[in-house]
Design a protein around this motif. Structure first.
Motif, PDB file in Angstrom:
ATOM      1  N   ARG A  69      20.360 -52.315  12.014  1.00 29.65           N
ATOM      2  CA  ARG A  69      18.976 -52.619  11.590  1.00 29.65           C
ATOM      3  C   ARG A  69      17.932 -52.035  12.548  1.00 29.65           C
ATOM      4  NH1 ARG A  69      20.978 -57.460  13.500  1.00 29.65           N
ATOM      5  NH2 ARG A  69      20.013 -58.153  15.458  1.00 29.65           N
ATOM      6  N   ASP A  70      18.369 -51.665  13.781  1.00 31.22           N
ATOM      7  CA  ASP A  70      17.421 -51.131  14.774  1.00 31.22           C
ATOM      8  C   ASP A  70      17.184 -49.627  14.622  1.00 31.22           C
ATOM      9  OD1 ASP A  70      17.244 -53.632  15.948  1.00 31.22           O
ATOM     10  OD2 ASP A  70      18.917 -53.246  17.324  1.00 31.22           O
ATOM     11  N   ASN A  72      16.713 -45.927  12.457  1.00 34.86           N
ATOM     12  CA  ASN A  72      16.371 -45.099  11.283  1.00 34.86           C
ATOM     13  C   ASN A  72      16.144 -43.678  11.790  1.00 34.86           C
ATOM     14  OD1 ASN A  72      16.025 -47.002   8.911  1.00 34.86           O
ATOM     15  ND2 ASN A  72      14.650 -47.951  10.392  1.00 34.86           N
ATOM     16  N   ILE A 236       5.990 -45.912  10.466  1.00 34.63           N
ATOM     17  CA  ILE A 236       6.901 -46.916  11.023  1.00 34.63           C
ATOM     18  C   ILE A 236       8.158 -46.955  10.138  1.00 34.63           C
ATOM     19  CG2 ILE A 236       7.125 -49.377  11.617  1.00 34.63           C
ATOM     20  CD1 ILE A 236       4.980 -48.192  13.248  1.00 34.63           C
ATOM     21  N   TYR A 237       9.312 -47.121  10.752  1.00 29.72           N
ATOM     22  CA  TYR A 237      10.638 -47.132  10.091  1.00 29.72           C
ATOM     23  C   TYR A 237      11.104 -45.742   9.641  1.00 29.72           C
ATOM     24  CZ  TYR A 237       9.621 -52.114   9.990  1.00 29.72           C
ATOM     25  OH  TYR A 237       9.284 -53.392  10.350  1.00 29.72           O
ATOM     26  N   TRP A 359      11.620 -46.352  19.852  1.00 29.21           N
ATOM     27  CA  TRP A 359      11.710 -47.767  19.438  1.00 29.21           C
ATOM     28  C   TRP A 359      10.348 -48.297  18.980  1.00 29.21           C
ATOM     29  CZ3 TRP A 359       8.631 -51.089  22.252  1.00 29.21           C
ATOM     30  CH2 TRP A 359       8.141 -50.580  23.470  1.00 29.21           C
ATOM     31  N   HIS A 361       8.381 -47.055  17.013  1.00 29.01           N
ATOM     32  CA  HIS A 361       8.191 -46.747  15.585  1.00 29.01           C
ATOM     33  C   HIS A 361       9.270 -47.414  14.732  1.00 29.01           C
ATOM     34  CE1 HIS A 361       6.599 -43.511  18.098  1.00 29.01           C
ATOM     35  NE2 HIS A 361       5.627 -43.451  17.222  1.00 29.01           N
ATOM     36  N   CYS A 362      10.049 -48.335  15.366  1.00 26.68           N
ATOM     37  CA  CYS A 362      11.125 -49.060  14.660  1.00 26.68           C
ATOM     38  C   CYS A 362      12.178 -48.103  14.102  1.00 26.68           C
ATOM     39  CB  CYS A 362      10.561 -49.934  13.536  1.00 26.68           C
ATOM     40  SG  CYS A 362       9.307 -51.083  14.084  1.00 26.68           S
ATOM     41  N   LYS A 366      15.569 -51.077  21.170  1.00 20.83           N
ATOM     42  CA  LYS A 366      14.575 -51.251  22.228  1.00 20.83           C
ATOM     43  C   LYS A 366      14.834 -50.294  23.392  1.00 20.83           C
ATOM     44  CE  LYS A 366      11.314 -53.957  24.233  1.00 20.83           C
ATOM     45  NZ  LYS A 366      10.301 -53.060  24.670  1.00 20.83           N
TER      46      LYS A 366
END
Length: 460
Positions: A69-70, A72, A236-237, A359, A361-362, A366
């Motif tokens: 999930r962290d 992309n 983002i993502y 990180w 920008h997701c 982290k």
């Protein structure tokens, strides 16, 4: 699937998704297929498990890199120009409402400067985008700075339909080399203007009419003024959100989507025009979707519809720290940046591009960063060609390299109504992609796409 559609779109790459969304909005009945079980085609964003599965099948990512999930991770690195055509398309279609954006912390250009008495050797420099930046930039000497500022003011004042802003320059007759000469600019200055501001991939533009390059410089400067610091935006993502947003637009307008659907070929009528797309169900039974036209990426088009014009090499590098010597507006470490290494600096024919996001920008766990290095292949050892850029990145935790063909359509699609997009280039921005979509739209519909956004249509 055995129905009749106005358009069948094969592949959910960004270009195909924009066109399918626009055609749906314009009342066409659209069927959109993809052989993969995810959106994005060649420009998808993959989680960490899928990334390992693509490049290192049968192996697992290290546990310390965190959860799926962290992550992309973009397969094709691109920033979005803040005042460019893609943003206009996003605003016009209101797809912008599905996405959140961050501006890029900085744009850099590679120009080696030897160490002096009071300074260490420098490889990368912030691209000066305004007259104020020009005054502070170490890329130019004290005598060159006023000449650069005059040039920047000339670009900002330029208006196509007002001859008095042209200072005697004819955009169709004078070359860009003549424009640089008029302002007395040195070669080191024209190098970063041409490659890091106008974003040309090589020096061919110098001998061509200056009009398009003046527009490219103006677009860059206008984009910088939108948000300050950098002309580039990033969702983002990850970039996978762009094709998904246009897919949602198509679905809202009754477009039909089928992922994980094989495409076995196209069906043609006696006149040689496409009339259907062949697939099969899970039992192997053939299915045909009837249609009047097909839009697809090169991987669906077959050998006869495309030709290879070259190869692109990309390396995806996972980093544990930001790229050294890159800074944000406040002077802290950059969480995103672009670095352009002009061909002349490396004695190459084509520029090398670095795009870093993180990180923030997701798109990574982290405190992890993803830098993607890309260029046009010029030798028999493509991976080695990326080394000058990879040396700038600091320690690399993991690296994945891919070499892919650049394919372009052999015709405009008017004859058989099969409209094929080109492969993605190595540049780190989407301007050429947006231009190609606008050209394809005109070929498909016979009309220019109206990108004017009325005040009540604008998004915050």
């Amino acid at each position: 699937m055995d129905e009749e559609y106005d358009v069948c779109v094969c592949g959910t790459g960004l270009k195909e998704c924009i066109l399918s969304g626009l055609l749906s909005v314009h009342g066409k009945k659209v069927l959109h297929l993809d052989r993969n079980n995810y959106y994005g085609g060649a420009c998808a964003s993959l989680n960490i498990t899928n990334l390992w599965e693509k490049f290192r099948p049968g192996t697992q990512p290290p546990k310390e890199l965190g959860a799926n999930r962290d992550w992309n991770v973009d397969l094709i690195p691109k920033f979005i120009m803040a005042s460019g055509d893609l943003v206009k398309i996003l605003l016009k279609t209101k797809v912008s409402r599905y996405l959140e954006w961050k501006s890029c912390d900085g744009s850099y250009v590679y120009q080696f400067q030897e160490a002096g008495f009071f300074s260490s050797a420098k490889h990368i420099h912030k691209v000066p985008a305004t007259a104020q930046d020009g005054l502070k930039s170490p890329l130019m000497g004290i005598l060159e700075k006023p000449r650069f500022i005059n040039f920047a003011q000339f670009i900002m004042g330029w208006e196509d339909d007002k001859d008095e802003t042209h200072q005697g320059i004819d955009p169709k007759r004078h070359t860009m080399a003549q424009v640089y000469s008029k302002f007395g600019l040195q070669e080191s200055t024209t190098d970063f203007i041409g490659h890091a501001v106008a974003l040309h991939v090589n020096d061919d533009y110098l001998g061509k009419a200056c009009g398009p390059t003046i527009q490219k410089c103006k677009l860059y400067l206008n984009s910088v003024m939108q948000y300050g610091g950098s002309p580039f935006l990033y969702p983002i993502y990850g970039l996978g959100g762009l094709p998904e947003g246009f897919s949602r637009l198509s679905a809202i307008h009754r477009g039909t989507y089928m992922l994980n659907k094989p495409v076995d070929g196209f069906v043609y009528d006696d006149a040689g025009k496409v009339c259907g797309v062949k697939s099969h169900d899970e039992n192997g039974k053939e299915e045909v979707a009837k249609c009047k036209m097909v839009i697809c990426d090169p991987s669906y088009a077959g050998e006869a519809k495309t030709k290879v014009t070259g190869k692109v090499v990309r390396s995806i590098c996972i980093l544990g720290a930001p790229i050294p010597d890159t800074k944000n507006q406040e002077g802290g470490p950059a969480l995103s940046c672009q670095i352009i290494l002009p061909q002349k600096q490396l004695k190459r024919k084509n520029d090398i591009y670095v795009m870093m996001v993180s990180w923030a920008h997701c798109i990574a766990a982290k405190d992890k960063y993803v830098a993607i290095v890309s260029t046009v292949v010029e030798t028999a050892n493509p991976e080695k060609e990326l080394e000058p850029a990879e040396k700038l990145l600091g320690p690399i935790l993991e690296k994945f390299v891919e070499v892919s063909d650049v394919r372009v359509p052999v015709d405009d699609g008017a004859g058989d109504q099969v409209f094929v997009s080109a492969s993605y280039d190595p540049t780190s921005h989407f301007e050429d992609v947006a231009k190609e979509v606008l050209v394809m739209w005109k070929r498909i519909t016979g009309e220019d796409l109206d990108l004017t956004v009325l005040p009540e249509e604008e998004e915050g």
